[in-house]
Design an enzyme around this catalytic site. Structure first.
Site, PDB file in Angstrom:
ATOM      1  N   ASN A   1      65.258  65.368  61.340  1.00  0.00           N
ATOM      2  CA  ASN A   1      64.187  66.293  61.727  1.00  0.00           C
ATOM      3  C   ASN A   1      63.823  66.031  63.199  1.00  0.00           C
ATOM      4  OD1 ASN A   1      61.514  67.213  62.261  1.00  0.00           O
ATOM      5  ND2 ASN A   1      61.225  67.531  60.069  1.00  0.00           N
TER       6      ASN A   1
ATOM      7  N   HIS B   1      59.607  66.087  66.427  1.00  0.00           N
ATOM      8  CA  HIS B   1      58.778  65.281  67.317  1.00  0.00           C
ATOM      9  C   HIS B   1      59.389  65.062  68.695  1.00  0.00           C
ATOM     10  CE1 HIS B   1      55.752  65.292  64.424  1.00  0.00           C
ATOM     11  NE2 HIS B   1      56.569  64.820  63.497  1.00  0.00           N
TER      12      HIS B   1
ATOM     13  N   HIS C   1      60.760  72.244  61.640  1.00  0.00           N
ATOM     14  CA  HIS C   1      59.618  72.906  60.995  1.00  0.00           C
ATOM     15  C   HIS C   1      58.949  73.820  62.016  1.00  0.00           C
ATOM     16  CE1 HIS C   1      55.634  72.237  58.505  1.00  0.00           C
ATOM     17  NE2 HIS C   1      55.920  73.524  58.685  1.00  0.00           N
TER      18      HIS C   1
ATOM     19  N   ARG D   1      56.026  75.594  62.626  1.00  0.00           N
ATOM     20  CA  ARG D   1      54.672  75.696  62.067  1.00  0.00           C
ATOM     21  C   ARG D   1      53.993  76.953  62.589  1.00  0.00           C
ATOM     22  NH1 ARG D   1      52.701  70.525  59.811  1.00  0.00           N
ATOM     23  NH2 ARG D   1      50.741  71.644  59.590  1.00  0.00           N
TER      24      ARG D   1
ATOM     25  N   ARG E   1      52.984  73.947  67.021  1.00  0.00           N
ATOM     26  CA  ARG E   1      52.558  72.744  67.748  1.00  0.00           C
ATOM     27  C   ARG E   1      53.746  71.923  68.240  1.00  0.00           C
ATOM     28  NH1 ARG E   1      49.941  69.335  62.851  1.00  0.00           N
ATOM     29  NH2 ARG E   1      48.844  71.299  62.592  1.00  0.00           N
TER      30      ARG E   1
ATOM     31  N   GLU F   1      62.153  74.390  57.888  1.00  0.00           N
ATOM     32  CA  GLU F   1      60.958  74.170  57.065  1.00  0.00           C
ATOM     33  C   GLU F   1      59.941  75.228  57.451  1.00  0.00           C
ATOM     34  OE1 GLU F   1      61.302  69.320  56.743  1.00  0.00           O
ATOM     35  OE2 GLU F   1      59.598  70.212  57.762  1.00  0.00           O
TER      36      GLU F   1
ATOM     37  N   THR G   1      52.701  67.313  57.076  1.00  0.00           N
ATOM     38  CA  THR G   1      52.627  67.985  55.780  1.00  0.00           C
ATOM     39  C   THR G   1      52.079  67.014  54.739  1.00  0.00           C
ATOM     40  OG1 THR G   1      54.618  69.129  56.506  1.00  0.00           O
ATOM     41  CG2 THR G   1      53.954  69.444  54.223  1.00  0.00           C
TER      42      THR G   1
ATOM     43  N   GLU H   1      62.702  69.239  47.214  1.00  0.00           N
ATOM     44  CA  GLU H   1      62.612  68.033  48.045  1.00  0.00           C
ATOM     45  C   GLU H   1      61.374  67.271  47.584  1.00  0.00           C
ATOM     46  OE1 GLU H   1      63.537  68.338  52.155  1.00  0.00           O
ATOM     47  OE2 GLU H   1      62.205  66.694  52.700  1.00  0.00           O
TER      48      GLU H   1
ATOM     49  N   HIS I   1      59.902  62.365  53.868  1.00  0.00           N
ATOM     50  CA  HIS I   1      58.581  62.241  54.483  1.00  0.00           C
ATOM     51  C   HIS I   1      58.212  60.779  54.671  1.00  0.00           C
ATOM     52  CE1 HIS I   1      54.650  63.169  56.007  1.00  0.00           C
ATOM     53  NE2 HIS I   1      55.072  64.410  56.127  1.00  0.00           N
TER      54      HIS I   1
HETATM   55  N1  PXP Z   1      60.684  66.806  54.675  1.00  0.00           N
HETATM   56  C1  PXP Z   1      59.684  67.713  54.806  1.00  0.00           C
HETATM   57  C2  PXP Z   1      59.623  68.837  53.839  1.00  0.00           C
HETATM   58  C3  PXP Z   1      58.751  67.609  55.868  1.00  0.00           C
HETATM   59  O1  PXP Z   1      57.762  68.516  55.973  1.00  0.00           O
HETATM   60  C4  PXP Z   1      58.899  66.576  56.805  1.00  0.00           C
HETATM   61  C5  PXP Z   1      57.962  66.496  57.969  1.00  0.00           C
HETATM   62  O2  PXP Z   1      58.091  67.620  58.767  1.00  0.00           O
HETATM   63  C6  PXP Z   1      59.962  65.670  56.638  1.00  0.00           C
HETATM   64  C7  PXP Z   1      60.823  65.784  55.553  1.00  0.00           C
HETATM   65  C8  PXP Z   1      60.198  64.550  57.599  1.00  0.00           C
HETATM   66  O3  PXP Z   1      59.138  63.666  57.584  1.00  0.00           O
HETATM   67  P1  PXP Z   1      59.049  62.533  58.688  1.00  0.00           P
HETATM   68  O4  PXP Z   1      59.001  63.205  60.013  1.00  0.00           O
HETATM   69  O5  PXP Z   1      57.809  61.800  58.334  1.00  0.00           O
HETATM   70  O6  PXP Z   1      60.295  61.683  58.533  1.00  0.00           O
END
Ligand code: PXP
Length: 256
Positions: free
Chosen positions: A10, A13, A46, A48, A52, A73, A104, A154, A197
């Protein structure tokens, strides 16, 4: 040997850091391409509602430039649905979204929100986008996902990770049991199981050992760790941790 779960990286960030100053650096698409070279099996982003981190132009560029599958996402809203239908990513993961949250927090209420979600699952599936629902590891949510016709769930690992970092060994063990039971139930009911997550090098192992887990989506920790060792290194080490744990789980005879 049981096949290792895929790693979806992901990149949200990277965009968070870019957006802190505006401009174009650091570029999340460049990070996605690096992640692909480092062995990521997919990219997750994601979009959003408040944009952001990832923006619309990032999604367009990821669709153009990426050779890996993109997992978008998104909240179950008409705006996001029309963006997904326009770009047709490989997969869409429906997530709950609240403007004020930092990330999330908690899974979708697939059971309570059944009527609302059904149209999104149907329209995305009709466009050949593989739909997953981001849910808590709860049997009622698994059954709701089955009745909605979603092929994938998930499982939210955030609570498990928090309990580990709080030093609550019993609580973390109990949450891990919930994850294992939900994965086993989902597997029996024909769902493909993903998880994610908050996962880190120290917490990924027990989740990667769950034999039904086919994909892990990890972002914040990988991007944070990249500050110290680089993105290629953080992804390579996470892949190794996942592979080692899965091999260890198979050796210990983790029940399928
Ligand atoms: N899976 C989902 C559905 C999420 O919303 C997120 C965060 O955007 C992640 C995985 C990844 O989480 P993290 O960034 O904490 O590893």
């Amino acid at each position: 040997m049981t096949r290792s779960p895929r790693l979806g990286v992901n990149i949200d960030h990277v965009a968070t850091i870019r957006n802190a100053r505006g401009g174009a650096h650091p570029d999340p698409v460049r990070a996605a391409l690096m992640a692909a070279d480092a062995g990521a099996d997919g990219i997750t982003a994601h979009l959003r509602e408040d944009r952001r981190h990832i923006g619309d132009a990032d999604i367009a560029r990821l669709m153009d430039e990426l050779t890996l599958p993109l997992n978008l996402e998104m909240a179950a809203t008409d705006e996001m649905l029309s963006i997904a239908l326009r770009h047709r990513p490989h997969a869409a993961c429906l997530v709950p979204e609240k403007r004020e949250e930092r990330t999330t927090e908690g899974g979708l209420d697939a059971a309570g929100g059944h009527n609302h979600l059904a149209r999104y699952v149907r329209e995305l599936s009709d466009a050949d986008i593989r739909v997953s629902l981001f849910i808590e590891p709860d049997p009622a949510q698994i059954e709701a996902a089955v009745s909605l016709g979603a092929p994938v769930v998930e499982l939210h690992t955030g609570r498990y990770v928090e309990l580990v970092f709080d030093g609550d060994v019993r609580g973390a063990g109990a949450e891990l049991d919930r994850l294992r039971s939900a994965a086993a139930l989902g597997g029996k009911r024909g769902l493909e199981i993903h998880a994610g997550h908050g996962l880190t090098f120290d917490t990924v192992g027990p989740v990667a050992m769950i034999p039904q887990v086919m994909e892990l989506n990890i972002g914040h920790f990988l991007v944070g760790e990249a500050i110290f060792t680089g993105l290629t290194d953080s992804i390579t080490r996470m892949k190794e941790a996942i592979e080692l744990a899965r091999a260890e789980g198979a050796r210990m005879g983790a029940p399928a």
